[in-house]
Every structure is written in C-alpha cells, then in structure tokens.
Design a protein around this motif. Structure first.
Motif, PDB file in Angstrom:
ATOM      1  N   PRO A 191       0.927  -1.334   0.113  1.00 37.62           N
ATOM      2  CA  PRO A 191      -0.073  -0.076   0.141  1.00 37.62           C
ATOM      3  C   PRO A 191       0.975   1.189   0.055  1.00 37.62           C
ATOM      4  O   PRO A 191       1.856   1.349   0.670  1.00 37.62           O
ATOM      5  CB  PRO A 191      -0.769   0.066   1.456  1.00 37.62           C
ATOM      6  CG  PRO A 191      -0.715  -1.660   1.650  1.00 37.62           C
ATOM      7  CD  PRO A 191       0.531  -2.148   1.257  1.00 37.62           C
ATOM      8  N   PHE A 192       0.449   2.170  -0.816  1.00 38.96           N
ATOM      9  CA  PHE A 192       1.283   3.411  -0.924  1.00 38.96           C
ATOM     10  C   PHE A 192       0.339   4.616  -1.491  1.00 38.96           C
ATOM     11  O   PHE A 192      -0.421   4.341  -2.394  1.00 38.96           O
ATOM     12  CB  PHE A 192       2.462   3.150  -1.888  1.00 38.96           C
ATOM     13  CG  PHE A 192       3.192   4.564  -2.030  1.00 38.96           C
ATOM     14  CD1 PHE A 192       4.156   4.679  -0.650  1.00 38.96           C
ATOM     15  CD2 PHE A 192       3.285   5.298  -3.076  1.00 38.96           C
ATOM     16  CE1 PHE A 192       5.060   6.140  -1.091  1.00 38.96           C
ATOM     17  CE2 PHE A 192       4.091   6.459  -3.268  1.00 38.96           C
ATOM     18  CZ  PHE A 192       4.730   6.882  -2.220  1.00 38.96           C
ATOM     19  N   LEU A 193       0.618   5.782  -1.059  1.00 36.77           N
ATOM     20  CA  LEU A 193       0.019   7.087  -1.674  1.00 36.77           C
ATOM     21  C   LEU A 193       1.035   8.151  -1.758  1.00 36.77           C
ATOM     22  O   LEU A 193       1.610   8.322  -1.050  1.00 36.77           O
ATOM     23  CB  LEU A 193      -1.214   7.493  -0.872  1.00 36.77           C
ATOM     24  CG  LEU A 193      -2.556   6.687  -0.775  1.00 36.77           C
ATOM     25  CD1 LEU A 193      -3.554   7.104   0.136  1.00 36.77           C
ATOM     26  CD2 LEU A 193      -3.139   6.638  -2.373  1.00 36.77           C
ATOM     27  N   PRO A 194       0.848   8.797  -2.824  1.00 39.73           N
ATOM     28  CA  PRO A 194       1.899   9.842  -3.168  1.00 39.73           C
ATOM     29  C   PRO A 194       1.536  11.054  -1.902  1.00 39.73           C
ATOM     30  O   PRO A 194       0.428  11.302  -1.332  1.00 39.73           O
ATOM     31  CB  PRO A 194       1.466  10.521  -4.354  1.00 39.73           C
ATOM     32  CG  PRO A 194       0.861   9.312  -5.026  1.00 39.73           C
ATOM     33  CD  PRO A 194       0.118   8.553  -3.961  1.00 39.73           C
ATOM     34  N   LYS A 195       2.487  11.755  -1.466  1.00 37.18           N
ATOM     35  CA  LYS A 195       2.388  12.614  -0.448  1.00 37.18           C
ATOM     36  C   LYS A 195       1.322  13.848  -0.714  1.00 37.18           C
ATOM     37  O   LYS A 195       0.539  14.066   0.323  1.00 37.18           O
ATOM     38  CB  LYS A 195       3.842  13.430  -0.268  1.00 37.18           C
ATOM     39  CG  LYS A 195       3.821  14.254   1.003  1.00 37.18           C
ATOM     40  CD  LYS A 195       5.120  14.855   1.378  1.00 37.18           C
ATOM     41  CE  LYS A 195       5.092  15.730   2.510  1.00 37.18           C
ATOM     42  NZ  LYS A 195       6.469  16.426   2.656  1.00 37.18           N
ATOM     43  N   LYS A 196       1.034  14.269  -2.175  1.00 35.83           N
ATOM     44  CA  LYS A 196      -0.004  14.941  -2.449  1.00 35.83           C
ATOM     45  C   LYS A 196      -1.292  14.486  -1.949  1.00 35.83           C
ATOM     46  O   LYS A 196      -2.147  15.427  -1.748  1.00 35.83           O
ATOM     47  CB  LYS A 196       0.062  15.335  -3.671  1.00 35.83           C
ATOM     48  CG  LYS A 196      -0.361  14.218  -4.719  1.00 35.83           C
ATOM     49  CD  LYS A 196      -0.289  14.630  -6.290  1.00 35.83           C
ATOM     50  CE  LYS A 196      -0.681  13.631  -7.074  1.00 35.83           C
ATOM     51  NZ  LYS A 196      -0.542  13.966  -8.569  1.00 35.83           N
ATOM     52  N   ASN A 197      -1.713  13.072  -1.872  1.00 31.69           N
ATOM     53  CA  ASN A 197      -2.840  12.877  -1.338  1.00 31.69           C
ATOM     54  C   ASN A 197      -2.755  12.397  -0.050  1.00 31.69           C
ATOM     55  O   ASN A 197      -3.926  12.754   0.941  1.00 31.69           O
ATOM     56  CB  ASN A 197      -3.229  11.338  -1.895  1.00 31.69           C
ATOM     57  CG  ASN A 197      -3.240  11.502  -3.528  1.00 31.69           C
ATOM     58  OD1 ASN A 197      -2.329  11.102  -4.334  1.00 31.69           O
ATOM     59  ND2 ASN A 197      -4.475  11.999  -3.934  1.00 31.69           N
ATOM     60  N   VAL A 198      -1.539  12.091   0.774  1.00 36.60           N
ATOM     61  CA  VAL A 198      -1.623  11.826   2.372  1.00 36.60           C
ATOM     62  C   VAL A 198      -1.673  13.465   2.930  1.00 36.60           C
ATOM     63  O   VAL A 198      -2.206  13.521   3.832  1.00 36.60           O
ATOM     64  CB  VAL A 198      -0.095  11.266   2.526  1.00 36.60           C
ATOM     65  CG1 VAL A 198      -0.112  11.131   3.942  1.00 36.60           C
ATOM     66  CG2 VAL A 198      -0.047   9.931   1.976  1.00 36.60           C
ATOM     67  N   GLU A 199      -1.276  14.389   2.268  1.00 35.61           N
ATOM     68  CA  GLU A 199      -1.408  15.829   2.710  1.00 35.61           C
ATOM     69  C   GLU A 199      -2.767  16.253   3.168  1.00 35.61           C
ATOM     70  O   GLU A 199      -2.943  17.045   4.024  1.00 35.61           O
ATOM     71  CB  GLU A 199      -0.634  16.744   2.025  1.00 35.61           C
ATOM     72  CG  GLU A 199       0.674  16.550   1.696  1.00 35.61           C
ATOM     73  CD  GLU A 199       1.290  17.686   0.953  1.00 35.61           C
ATOM     74  OE1 GLU A 199       2.480  17.995   0.979  1.00 35.61           O
ATOM     75  OE2 GLU A 199       0.729  17.980  -0.070  1.00 35.61           O
ATOM     76  N   HIS A 200      -3.871  15.432   2.725  1.00 33.61           N
ATOM     77  CA  HIS A 200      -4.774  15.827   2.887  1.00 33.61           C
ATOM     78  C   HIS A 200      -5.580  15.298   4.286  1.00 33.61           C
ATOM     79  O   HIS A 200      -6.725  15.409   4.500  1.00 33.61           O
ATOM     80  CB  HIS A 200      -5.904  15.428   1.912  1.00 33.61           C
ATOM     81  CG  HIS A 200      -5.808  16.364   0.678  1.00 33.61           C
ATOM     82  ND1 HIS A 200      -6.173  17.581   0.591  1.00 33.61           N
ATOM     83  CD2 HIS A 200      -5.053  16.173  -0.553  1.00 33.61           C
ATOM     84  CE1 HIS A 200      -5.966  18.306  -0.745  1.00 33.61           C
ATOM     85  NE2 HIS A 200      -5.182  17.447  -1.250  1.00 33.61           N
ATOM     86  N   THR A 201      -4.667  14.714   4.959  1.00 35.99           N
ATOM     87  CA  THR A 201      -5.052  14.060   6.151  1.00 35.99           C
ATOM     88  C   THR A 201      -4.721  14.597   7.452  1.00 35.99           C
ATOM     89  O   THR A 201      -3.233  15.317   7.534  1.00 35.99           O
ATOM     90  CB  THR A 201      -4.573  12.315   6.311  1.00 35.99           C
ATOM     91  OG1 THR A 201      -3.431  12.350   6.039  1.00 35.99           O
ATOM     92  CG2 THR A 201      -5.550  11.416   5.372  1.00 35.99           C
ATOM     93  N   LEU A 202      -5.230  14.525   8.540  1.00 30.56           N
ATOM     94  CA  LEU A 202      -4.659  15.283   9.857  1.00 30.56           C
ATOM     95  C   LEU A 202      -3.290  14.546  10.123  1.00 30.56           C
ATOM     96  O   LEU A 202      -3.399  12.980  10.153  1.00 30.56           O
ATOM     97  CB  LEU A 202      -5.639  15.201  10.712  1.00 30.56           C
ATOM     98  CG  LEU A 202      -6.757  16.125  10.889  1.00 30.56           C
ATOM     99  CD1 LEU A 202      -7.771  15.724  11.715  1.00 30.56           C
ATOM    100  CD2 LEU A 202      -6.306  17.427  10.972  1.00 30.56           C
ATOM    101  N   GLY A 203      -2.252  15.272  10.461  1.00 32.66           N
ATOM    102  CA  GLY A 203      -1.097  14.754  11.046  1.00 32.66           C
ATOM    103  C   GLY A 203      -0.174  14.043   9.957  1.00 32.66           C
ATOM    104  O   GLY A 203       0.822  13.318  10.236  1.00 32.66           O
ATOM    105  N   LEU A 204      -0.555  14.473   8.539  1.00 33.58           N
ATOM    106  CA  LEU A 204       0.139  13.658   7.578  1.00 33.58           C
ATOM    107  C   LEU A 204       0.378  12.170   7.802  1.00 33.58           C
ATOM    108  O   LEU A 204       1.650  11.722   7.734  1.00 33.58           O
ATOM    109  CB  LEU A 204       1.329  14.252   7.324  1.00 33.58           C
ATOM    110  CG  LEU A 204       2.342  14.188   6.333  1.00 33.58           C
ATOM    111  CD1 LEU A 204       1.700  14.802   4.912  1.00 33.58           C
ATOM    112  CD2 LEU A 204       3.742  15.206   6.265  1.00 33.58           C
TER     113      LEU A 204
END
Length: 591
Positions: A191-204
């Motif tokens: 499982p993996f997501l680019p940072k630009k998507n992860v940035e939309h979660t609280l606490g990165l």
C-alpha cells in the motif's frame, strides 16, 4: 487499426475514487483535512502502480493514475469527464473500498460517467459482503447491473491486470467474484499513496495492512465474511519496504489497519524490523494499531509495540456485559482481563482507544448509563468510541434478519454505525438514538475529562496528544452530528453535492448560512480547546498529579477485583468471576 493494448499514442486514465457519504441534511461529508487515511486507496494505488510499471496494457501503453478520497477532496465530475474525453474516454473509474453507507453516494458518482459511456467498476465491503452472504441481488446490487457498473468482489492483488485489460478493450465483465479465492498478500505490491494525497489527512499520516482475515466469529462483523477467517500476512520485508517508500517523501506516521494485529503470527518479526528502522535508521515512527483484549498475555507484545513506535492502540472492547458479548459471539473478550490489559498499555504510556457498541439485546438506556459509570470509575481507558449496533450487509446479523424478513432501514446511507437501522426489543428507536447521543456527553463530561488528564500525567501519557483526541471526540457529535471517525478539520460543503431528490439550495441562502454555521461551530470548538488546554496545563503543573491514583489505576488485586461493580452489577459479570475462580481451583488443585 491498432489495439488499445499495443498503441503507444494513448494513455489509459485510471481514476481511483473513494466515495464519502451523505449527512442527515443530504450533503457529502467532506473536510479540509480528514482524520482517517483510506487504506483501500493506498492498497489499490500500490497495485495499480505496479500494473503501470509492468505495462499490463501492452508495450508502451501508459497508465495515468488519479487518486481521489472524497472525505478530503471534492469530486469535480465535469473536470474528470473532460480529462477522460481528452483521451477519447480511454480509461476507467474505479470506486474503491465502498462501504454500505457509501453505496448510495457511489451510485450517484457513477451515474454521469456511465451516461458518458465510461467504464465504471465498484469494489469494497458492500459488494463483497452482499455477494458473500446474500443472494447476489439483495441490498440494491441490481442498481449496479442496471447502470452497467462492473462489480468487483474480493481483493485486487493479482486480479487488477485482467480488469484493466477488459476495460481497455471495452469488455468489462458485470461481475468479478473472487470471494472464494482470496490471495496471499506477502510479496505483493505494498500500500502506498503519493504525498500530495496524504497531505489531506490530519497529522500527515498514511496506512497499511500487515495482515488480513480474522479467526473469530463476531456476528456484527463484516470483515470475517469479506477478508475471510484465514489470516494472510505481509512479511517484515514488505513492511520495511513501504515504510522506506513513505519516509522518502517525509511520511512516518501510519495506521496499521489489521483488525487485530495481535493475532498476526509475524507480529514480532514486524515489530523487530520497525524497532530497527526507528532506533538504528532514525525514522521517527508513530503508529496506531488495533488489537484484541487478550494481547497483554502475549509475552513482550506490548513492550515491543512501544519500542516500534506505537503511540495509540484501538481495542475492540465492545461491551462490559458478558451477556451482550455472548449474544454477539464475541466470547474471546474476557471482562476479567480488561483491567490487566489496559493497565499494561498504561504502563508503557500508550493511549488506549476502545470501541463500545450500544444496542445489544440486554441494553436499555438505564443499563448503558450504568455501564458508562462503571467504565469511568474502574477501567483506565482514555478514549471511547461509541457505535450503534448495526446489521451491516455482509455480517451474520444482517443475514439473519434478512432471511427472517425482519424490517431494516431501506436507506443504506444510514448504515454508518451511528444511526438506528432496525428495531430493538427493549428500546424504541427514539430511546436508542437518544442514548447514543447522550453516551458521548456522559463519558466526555468536564469532570471525567479532568480525571482522564490526571491519569495521563500519572501514567506518563503525552498530555498534548490526549487533549487533541479528547477535543475531537468530545465535540464532533454535538457540533457536527457525525461520528468522530468520519470527522476532520474544517467541514466543507458545496450546494452541488446535495443528495439527488433533495432540494438544491439557492447560493444566496446556502453560502451565508454555511459561513455562519462554520463560524459558530468554531467559536464553540475554540472554547472547548481553551478550557481543556487550561485544565491540562494546571493539572500538569500540580506536583500532586504525578502521584494521582484512583480505582481505575489501582494495580490488579485478584482477591479484591471480584468486588468491583464491573463484576457485580450484571449476572454475566458475576458468572465470569465464578468461572475464573473455578478454573483457578481446577488448575491449582493439589498445589
């Protein structure tokens, strides 16, 4: 004419979309920053990226992957349609990880794409659970068939190649059913997501599953009927790989989504590898895991969890009444072990969160209030997440009611474990809904919050982290009327996202009202933050706080435990103590 699988002039547009669902007013639940990262999206992106790298659509045929989590990103359907049109509609929309409460929204998203002739596939717990437990047509699955949406049941490892190829050829099958052939996950794309998507979660923070499947038989659970009862695991090498991939883009916080990480046979090898990454490679891991109530009996489990970077642990407590646990086939929960288990986590300074279900057969508003008081006084829990017992499609509970023809709510949008979906023998719908809302205010009362903060200081729990979580869980239900796990930072709405069939508001009415609601909510939220932060500051400053002690923090004394209300206020509790005493006598006879 060249085949789409051999043409180098075209790029397949794969849109991975995780839908949200509608609130009680009909608006999509979306946030500027959402609380929970989607592991379904991370898993599918990892598999899809591998497909792209292997050129499964033919030599030179690229796959562009777009990831959208609607809980934190608006779905601009006209823009997505325009993107696909630029590529002659050579692509597919994959509705990922769709749960029952998200199914109506998923259908609404799919409708304009299908009208434009775009291939759409839908997977997740709703489709998989219904095909596994029902007749293949129940619970609105025919809506997919009528719209031409391809249903995917099961897991995508080793199967996505075929789906993408069929979509590219225009031959997407109506159903891909792999429920009887669940794949191994060791050595598969992680499982993996680019940072630009992860940035939309609280606490990165991101997420991954180290294992799937559960051997238990809880009747309210869908996991055992979707991911199966046979456990399958990733290796320590797999986990290291995904951690390093994320650390390369600055992400080091993870929610390990295994329903019960303590039952992962490779837990120690994984923890040892994470410890090495943390202590030798300097990756500042912060982990949240889910475990059962007997994990403390596994030698070194909790101690290694701490060293590996676990800061929060979610425990499926579910109830303190053994009669209710038995009714739900959750016999693995032993209330006689609750205090030992929670104190073991407390000793490591790890925050404990527990799921607690309201609406078991023995529950009434009075017994629920009583049980919450017992928890507050006798169990060293930090955070409780309350849920309404819900017959989720894919669970044994739902299957039983469906076979008997018992009425259940026809609107799948309400199957979000916070709405009442069927009748209760001892409570009316209104009583059940009322006690659910009341439970939050009872547990997170100002007085008990002070107690939780005092316990945190006494046990070495990071106070600032606890305050953040307590603020969220104390305010989300009364302010936003959604469960904290569906929450985030700054609620976002748009008039175009209102549920079909409900009146579309005029912009001149909608936007002033939305701004006013947002301001008033955040004024209230700011007040709670200030009051709780001030209370935490004063408690931390007090020298006496380090020596705070109450019944919940008192070390377990077997000779005194049976006198607690936890064991004396219910017939099941008394029986549990009697059973433990009898086992002790049998195993120590003659000593």
């Amino acid at each position: 004419m060249s085949s789409p699988l051999t043409s180098s002039s075209r790029r397949f547009q794969l849109i991975l979309l995780k839908p949200s669902h509608y609130d009680d007013d009909g608006y999509v639940i979306r946030w500027w920053r959402a609380m929970i990262p989607s592991n379904s999206l991370a898993a599918l992106f990892g598999i899809a990226a591998d497909c792209a790298e292997r050129e499964v659509l033919g030599p030179g045929v690229g796959i562009d992957i777009k990831v959208i989590d609607e809980t934190n990103t608006r779905v601009h359907i006209p823009e997505l349609l325009a993107l696909l049109k630029q590529h002659d509609n050579f692509g597919m929309v994959a509705l990922v990880g769709v749960q029952s409460n998200q199914y109506p929204r998923a259908l609404d998203i799919a409708r304009p794409f299908r009208a434009a002739g775009i291939p759409v596939s839908m997977g997740g717990f709703h489709v998989s659970g219904c095909l596994s437990m029902l007749d293949g047509k129940a619970v609105e699955l025919d809506a997919c068939r009528e719209m031409g949406i391809s249903m995917f049941a099961g897991e995508a490892e080793g199967r996505l190649d075929k789906v993408l190829q069929d979509a590219a050829y225009g031959k997407l099958a109506p159903v891909y059913n792999f429920m009887n052939d669940l794949p191994g996950i060791g050595g598969t794309p992680v499982p993996f997501l680019p940072k630009k998507n992860v940035e939309h979660t609280l606490g990165l923070s991101s997420s991954f599953d180290a294992g799937r499947g559960c051997p238990y038989q809880c009747s309210f659970c869908t996991i055992i009927n979707v991911q199966g009862r046979k456990s399958r695991f990733r290796s320590a090498d797999d986990v290291e790989k995904l951690v390093r991939m994320n650390w390369a883009q600055g992400i080091h916080k993870f929610f390990i989504t295994d329903d019960n990480f303590a039952r992962n046979k490779d837990w120690e090898a994984i923890f040892d590898r994470l410890i090495e990454l943390k202590e030798k490679d300097g990756i500042p891991l912060g982990l949240m895991i889910q475990v059962d109530t007997l994990c403390h009996k596994i030698p070194n489990f909790i101690e290694k969890a701490k060293r590996a970077g676990v800061t929060r642990v979610f425990i499926g407590l579910e109830n303190v009444n053994p009669d209710n646990l038995t009714a739900a086939k959750k016999n693995q929960n032993k209330i006689t072990e609750y205090r030992k288990m929670l104190l073991a986590w407390k000793a490591q300074g790890i925050m404990t969160l527990a799921g607690y279900i309201l609406g078991f057969p023995s529950d009434t508003p009075e017994t629920i209030r009583r049980d919450i008081k017992i928890i507050q006084h006798e169990l060293p829990l930090d955070v409780i997440e309350f849920f309404v017992l819900t017959p989720l499609p894919g669970s044994e509970d739902h299957q039983t009611l469906w076979r008997k023809g018992v009425p259940m709510d026809a609107d799948l949008n309400t199957y979000d474990v916070e709405h009442v979906c069927t009748a209760h023998e001892k409570m009316s719908r209104q009583e059940w809904e009322s006690i659910y809302h009341e439970a939050w205010s009872l547990y997170y009362s100002p007085e008990h919050v002070k107690t939780l903060l005092r316990r945190a200081v006494a046990s070495g729990l990071p106070l600032a982290s606890l305050v953040k979580v307590l603020v969220s869980f104390a305010t989300t239900v009364p302010l936003e009327n959604v469960h904290p796990l569906q929450s985030g930072l700054l609620r976002l709405k748009h008039p175009s996202e209102r549920r079909p069939g409900m009146p579309k508001p005029h912009p001149l009415v909608f936007w002033p009202q939305f701004v006013w609601e947002t301001v008033t909510k955040h004024v209230s939220l700011a007040g709670v933050i200030l009051r709780m932060s001030a209370t935490a500051f004063l408690i931390k400053r007090s020298p006496a706080s380090k020596y705070y002690m109450d019944q919940a923090l008192t070390p377990v004394d077997d000779s005194e435990e049976e006198k607690l209300d936890l064991f004396t206020k219910t017939a099941g509790g008394t029986a549990a103590v009697t059973h433990v005493r009898k086992i002790h006598q049998l195993t120590h006879a003659g000593q």
